[in-house]
Write an enzyme that holds these catalytic residues in place. Structure first.
Site, PDB file in Angstrom:
ATOM      1  N   HIS A  99      22.192  22.021  17.514  1.00  0.00           N
ATOM      2  CA  HIS A  99      23.241  22.872  16.971  1.00  0.00           C
ATOM      3  C   HIS A  99      22.788  23.736  15.809  1.00  0.00           C
ATOM      4  O   HIS A  99      23.586  24.553  15.321  1.00  0.00           O
ATOM      5  CB  HIS A  99      24.458  22.037  16.576  1.00  0.00           C
ATOM      6  N   ASP A 126      33.191  19.656  17.373  1.00  0.00           N
ATOM      7  CA  ASP A 126      32.048  18.863  16.918  1.00  0.00           C
ATOM      8  C   ASP A 126      32.556  17.567  16.285  1.00  0.00           C
ATOM      9  O   ASP A 126      33.667  17.519  15.752  1.00  0.00           O
ATOM     10  CB  ASP A 126      31.277  19.676  15.863  1.00  0.00           C
ATOM     11  N   ASP A 229      29.723  21.497  20.554  1.00  0.00           N
ATOM     12  CA  ASP A 229      28.729  20.435  20.439  1.00  0.00           C
ATOM     13  C   ASP A 229      29.212  19.295  21.324  1.00  0.00           C
ATOM     14  O   ASP A 229      30.339  18.810  21.161  1.00  0.00           O
ATOM     15  CB  ASP A 229      28.629  19.985  18.976  1.00  0.00           C
ATOM     16  N   ASP A 231      28.720  16.303  21.289  1.00  0.00           N
ATOM     17  CA  ASP A 231      29.133  15.073  20.588  1.00  0.00           C
ATOM     18  C   ASP A 231      30.569  15.164  20.058  1.00  0.00           C
ATOM     19  O   ASP A 231      31.092  14.185  19.506  1.00  0.00           O
ATOM     20  CB  ASP A 231      28.140  14.659  19.506  1.00  0.00           C
ATOM     21  N   GLU A 274      23.557  20.430  21.848  1.00  0.00           N
ATOM     22  CA  GLU A 274      23.240  19.019  21.583  1.00  0.00           C
ATOM     23  C   GLU A 274      23.287  18.105  22.813  1.00  0.00           C
ATOM     24  O   GLU A 274      23.271  16.880  22.669  1.00  0.00           O
ATOM     25  CB  GLU A 274      24.153  18.438  20.480  1.00  0.00           C
TER      26      GLU A 274
END
Length: 306
Positions: A99, A126, A229, A231, A274
């Protein structure tokens, strides 16, 4: 949609990360069928292949920044590539990569908005605020710093990447899904006035209300950029990331988030960051990411009344 001409830009590097493997993310998204899925919705998609840049030397931080010259090289290449696609009136999808690349991507989008007189709105999906500085983070990993750098907190080589410092102001950003913020970073986020819809907010208010607030003010003059992202998602459904944080959005919450963004018709650029196939299970996270990207571009269960 603002355009149906889409360009895929692979950026195969994990130069800003604390774990190796995100460099394989672009290929995993391709293997998961991203281009074919988008084309199935009548979109004209061109895969521009992968950008080139320096290898990962895997060195400790220097003056608080890890791999700063290499991070600058990759982000400069990405800035130029994204800006070129936007000037061709195409919608760039950046296939990361870690990222830290949000820096090159969003600085290019911000530059394009200055050139065209559009208002930028960034949705930063994120688990992390990514608002660290060298003084606040012991790791020096720049993938924890891109939003701070975009807002002018960081080394001049990064904060001035798009020819204007800062590239953006915090009021352009809405962060969604945040649930891991370092102690010093919390103070800086607060001082900067960054608008953050953390997981507690989503738990209390729901994803629908969260997106209504995050999209408030988006209109025909808005360039909507999504920096996704992976995650952001709960690791139970998306294990293939280097920095998992429990308690993220569920599959349905994530789908609603993407569908409500699609409903605006203003999405004009996208980062997918990511994804780490080295930590994934049979490309499961990449397939989920492609599924969610499809929803960003209009997949829905039923035809909706306008």
């Amino acid at each position: 949609m603002t355009t149906t001409a889409i360009s895929l830009l692979g950026v195969p590097t994990d130069i800003g990360a604390g774990a190796r493997g995100a460099s394989m993310g672009p290929e995993a998204l391709r293997v998961a069928g991203l281009q074919a899925v988008l084309e199935s919705h009548g979109l004209a998609v061109e895969d521009r292949g992968n950008l080139q840049g320096p290898g990962n030397p895997w060195q400790p931080p220097v003056a608080g920044y890890r791999h700063l010259p290499e991070v600058l090289a990759w982000n400069t290449a990405l800035h130029d590539a994204v800006l070129a696609e936007l000037r061709r009136e195409r919608l760039p999808i950046v296939l990361g990569g870690d990222h830290c690349l949000g820096l090159g991507s969003i600085s290019a989008v911000a530059r394009h908005c200055r050139e065209t007189g559009r208002t930028l709105r960034v949705l930063w999906l994120d688990a992390h605020a990514d608002f660290n500085t060298a003084e606040l983070t012991p790791s020096g990993n720049i993938h924890g710093m891109p939003v701070a750098c975009l807002c002018g907190y960081g080394p001049p080589t990064l904060t001035g990447l798009g020819g204007h410092t800062p590239a953006i102001t915090p009021d352009a950003v809405r962060q969604i899904g945040i649930r891991s913020v370092d102690p010093g970073e919390k103070r800086l986020v607060h001082e900067a006035g960054l608008e953050v819809f953390d997981m507690r907010y989503i738990d209390e208010m729901g994803m629908r209300h969260t997106l209504e607030q995050a999209l408030k003010g988006v209109d025909d003059h808005t360039h909507l950029h999504v920096s996704f992202d992976v995650d952001f998602l709960d690791p139970e459904i998306a294990p293939g990331v280097g920095t998992t944080v429990p308690g993220g959005p569920t599959y349905r919450e994530a789908q609603l988030c993407m569908e409500m963004i699609a409903d605006t018709g203003r999405l004009a650029s996208l980062d997918v960051m990511e994804l780490n196939p080295a930590l994934d299970v049979r490309n499961r996270t990449a397939m989920l990411a492609v599924d969610l990207i499809e929803s960003l571009f209009g997949k829905s269960t039923l035809m909706r009344k306008k």
